[in-house]
Design a protein around this motif. Sequence first.
Motif, PDB file in Angstrom:
ATOM      1  N   GLU A  65      51.546  33.705  50.179  1.00  0.00           N
ATOM      2  CA  GLU A  65      50.313  34.086  50.882  1.00  0.00           C
ATOM      3  C   GLU A  65      50.328  35.582  51.225  1.00  0.00           C
ATOM      4  N   MET A  66      51.506  36.074  51.568  1.00  0.00           N
ATOM      5  CA  MET A  66      51.589  37.493  51.923  1.00  0.00           C
ATOM      6  C   MET A  66      51.421  38.387  50.700  1.00  0.00           C
ATOM      7  N   LEU A  67      52.037  37.966  49.596  1.00  0.00           N
ATOM      8  CA  LEU A  67      51.860  38.746  48.365  1.00  0.00           C
ATOM      9  C   LEU A  67      50.392  38.747  47.938  1.00  0.00           C
ATOM     10  N   GLU A  68      49.740  37.617  48.180  1.00  0.00           N
ATOM     11  CA  GLU A  68      48.314  37.516  47.897  1.00  0.00           C
ATOM     12  C   GLU A  68      47.518  38.553  48.717  1.00  0.00           C
ATOM     13  N   CYS A  69      47.873  38.670  50.009  1.00  0.00           N
ATOM     14  CA  CYS A  69      47.233  39.700  50.861  1.00  0.00           C
ATOM     15  C   CYS A  69      47.453  41.085  50.269  1.00  0.00           C
ATOM     16  N   CYS A  70      48.657  41.331  49.797  1.00  0.00           N
ATOM     17  CA  CYS A  70      48.973  42.656  49.250  1.00  0.00           C
ATOM     18  C   CYS A  70      48.193  42.913  47.960  1.00  0.00           C
ATOM     19  N   GLU A  71      48.097  41.880  47.104  1.00  0.00           N
ATOM     20  CA  GLU A  71      47.318  42.021  45.865  1.00  0.00           C
ATOM     21  C   GLU A  71      45.905  42.492  46.180  1.00  0.00           C
ATOM     22  N   LYS A  72      45.315  41.782  47.123  1.00  0.00           N
ATOM     23  CA  LYS A  72      43.962  42.107  47.542  1.00  0.00           C
ATOM     24  C   LYS A  72      43.919  43.503  48.138  1.00  0.00           C
ATOM     25  N   GLY A  73      44.850  43.744  49.042  1.00  0.00           N
ATOM     26  CA  GLY A  73      44.938  45.043  49.716  1.00  0.00           C
ATOM     27  C   GLY A  73      45.086  46.167  48.713  1.00  0.00           C
ATOM     28  N   TYR A  74      45.908  45.937  47.717  1.00  0.00           N
ATOM     29  CA  TYR A  74      46.123  46.983  46.700  1.00  0.00           C
ATOM     30  C   TYR A  74      44.831  47.280  45.958  1.00  0.00           C
ATOM     31  N   ARG A  75      44.124  46.210  45.612  1.00  0.00           N
ATOM     32  CA  ARG A  75      42.831  46.401  44.916  1.00  0.00           C
ATOM     33  C   ARG A  75      41.846  47.170  45.798  1.00  0.00           C
ATOM     34  N   TYR A  76      41.873  46.905  47.084  1.00  0.00           N
ATOM     35  CA  TYR A  76      40.981  47.625  48.007  1.00  0.00           C
ATOM     36  C   TYR A  76      41.342  49.108  48.116  1.00  0.00           C
ATOM     37  N   GLY A  77      42.607  49.433  47.846  1.00  0.00           N
ATOM     38  CA  GLY A  77      43.013  50.838  47.926  1.00  0.00           C
ATOM     39  C   GLY A  77      44.150  51.127  48.896  1.00  0.00           C
ATOM     40  N   PHE A  78      44.714  50.078  49.501  1.00  0.00           N
ATOM     41  CA  PHE A  78      45.824  50.311  50.433  1.00  0.00           C
ATOM     42  C   PHE A  78      47.108  50.620  49.669  1.00  0.00           C
ATOM     43  N   ARG A  79      47.857  51.607  50.183  1.00  0.00           N
ATOM     44  CA  ARG A  79      49.148  51.947  49.581  1.00  0.00           C
ATOM     45  C   ARG A  79      50.273  51.875  50.611  1.00  0.00           C
ATOM     46  N   THR A  80      49.943  51.353  51.780  1.00  0.00           N
ATOM     47  CA  THR A  80      50.958  50.958  52.764  1.00  0.00           C
ATOM     48  C   THR A  80      50.599  49.571  53.260  1.00  0.00           C
ATOM     49  N   PHE A  81      51.610  48.696  53.294  1.00  0.00           N
ATOM     50  CA  PHE A  81      51.428  47.382  53.898  1.00  0.00           C
ATOM     51  C   PHE A  81      52.293  47.304  55.150  1.00  0.00           C
ATOM     52  N   VAL A  82      51.659  46.882  56.235  1.00  0.00           N
ATOM     53  CA  VAL A  82      52.383  46.704  57.496  1.00  0.00           C
ATOM     54  C   VAL A  82      52.510  45.216  57.757  1.00  0.00           C
ATOM     55  N   PHE A  83      53.737  44.735  57.756  1.00  0.00           N
ATOM     56  CA  PHE A  83      53.978  43.324  58.049  1.00  0.00           C
ATOM     57  C   PHE A  83      54.364  43.190  59.514  1.00  0.00           C
ATOM     58  N   GLN A  84      53.469  42.558  60.265  1.00  0.00           N
ATOM     59  CA  GLN A  84      53.715  42.414  61.704  1.00  0.00           C
ATOM     60  C   GLN A  84      53.733  40.939  62.089  1.00  0.00           C
ATOM     61  N   SER A  85      54.614  40.597  63.034  1.00  0.00           N
ATOM     62  CA  SER A  85      54.663  39.219  63.542  1.00  0.00           C
ATOM     63  C   SER A  85      55.240  39.218  64.937  1.00  0.00           C
ATOM     64  N   GLY A  86      55.184  38.057  65.578  1.00  0.00           N
ATOM     65  CA  GLY A  86      55.979  37.851  66.782  1.00  0.00           C
ATOM     66  C   GLY A  86      57.444  37.821  66.383  1.00  0.00           C
ATOM     67  N   GLU A  87      58.318  37.682  67.361  1.00  0.00           N
ATOM     68  CA  GLU A  87      59.745  37.549  67.025  1.00  0.00           C
ATOM     69  C   GLU A  87      59.982  36.102  66.626  1.00  0.00           C
ATOM     70  N   ASP A  88      59.735  35.848  65.341  1.00  0.00           N
ATOM     71  CA  ASP A  88      59.723  34.491  64.806  1.00  0.00           C
ATOM     72  C   ASP A  88      61.094  34.152  64.226  1.00  0.00           C
ATOM     73  N   PRO A  89      61.818  33.229  64.875  1.00  0.00           N
ATOM     74  CA  PRO A  89      63.173  32.911  64.418  1.00  0.00           C
ATOM     75  C   PRO A  89      63.212  32.345  62.995  1.00  0.00           C
ATOM     76  N   LEU A  90      62.130  31.747  62.547  1.00  0.00           N
ATOM     77  CA  LEU A  90      62.141  31.176  61.191  1.00  0.00           C
ATOM     78  C   LEU A  90      61.920  32.231  60.104  1.00  0.00           C
ATOM     79  N   TRP A  91      61.546  33.416  60.531  1.00  0.00           N
ATOM     80  CA  TRP A  91      61.459  34.506  59.565  1.00  0.00           C
ATOM     81  C   TRP A  91      62.642  35.438  59.822  1.00  0.00           C
ATOM     82  N   GLY A  92      63.824  35.006  59.474  1.00  0.00           N
ATOM     83  CA  GLY A  92      65.026  35.821  59.738  1.00  0.00           C
ATOM     84  C   GLY A  92      65.116  37.002  58.810  1.00  0.00           C
TER      85      GLY A  92
END
Length: 352
Positions: free
Chosen positions: A90-117
């Motif tokens: 799902e995140m790569l999908e966001c980036c694909e879209k973002g890249y097409r829109y013209g973004f060249r920086t992706f900021v991945f932000q979350s809470g301090e989620d223990p399942l995303w170590g």
Amino acid sequence: MERFGQLLDELEERGGLPREKWLYLLAHPEKPFRELAAEKARTLTLARFREGVYVRGLVEFSNCCANDCFYCGIRRSNPKLERYRLDEEEMLECCEKGYRYGFRTFVFQSGEDPLWGCERLCGLVRRVRERFPDCAVTLSVGELAEEEYKRLYEAGADRYLLRHESADPEHYAMIHPPRQKLATRMACLEALKRIGFQTGCGFMVGTPGQELKHIACDMEFMSRFRPHMIGIGPFIPHRDTPFGKEKCGSGELTLLLLSLCRIMQPEVLLPATTALGTLLPDGREQGVLAGANVIMPDISPAEVRKLYSLYDNKAACDPGTAGILHSDLAKKLEAIGRHVVIGRGDFGERSC
Ligand code: 5AD
């Protein structure tokens, strides 16, 4: 006004000020003072970045959080919030879209989620850097061990955002539970910089208990730390937090602070934040006119955007589907004589 102007000059020359001079500047957020600071900040911004504004595609990938910050809607003790977590695809999908829109920086932000170590994040960073070699990756996932930060850097992450929230230990303790320590936060920021990340700190304006002396302390800290990025936005209450009935921070003081940050450190990457855009209808544009040079539109899937609720009524900044150069944002920037830059927009880059 004369003393205010002299202090702005001194701030520019020395990159910092003693406490009582900060207090003088901060006590003058009214329009004529703020405009004087904004004018100086604008001149410095244009000299450094010309009319270009950097954009970052923000992916808010999990609202699960082990922390319990009193101000934040995604704190662990908010049972009312529906939790979500995106996966890699799902995140790569966001980036694909973002890249097409013209973004060249992706900021991945979350809470301090223990399942995303750390390991899982490293895998994601590698895949994104491989798939989009001309893009920068920024992480904003909270406090980790120095060793983990190192692994993320080696995996290809370029930048890291970790607001210090308050550089004053007593004020920090008023807005966080006892097991969250300012010393830990500061050690993380030091580690990030040492490792080589372009490092961002920052704080909210108008959190409960915050006095001008605390903000002066924040400015003194940043003048010493010299971050590559500074995130400043007004505090906005979230109804399901201990601060739910408190009032919003001042937009005027936030704008003044943006100008002071620009004057203190002309090369810094300074976003006009979503919180500022939420508090004031034209907050992002006002932020840019006060010295900001970065905007971070949300490119998370529409279904989860509302669930990443740090505060009430978070403004949408949807880049639209026509690409960032044809977005409402681009039009609004053009109306104030600026334009979106397509590019990584690293710290230290000189022209657009
Ligand atoms: N109002 C404004 N900003 C907030 N943040 C968290 N909660 C709020 C709030 N209620 C900010 C914090 C955090 C960043 C991701 O969002 O400063 O570091």
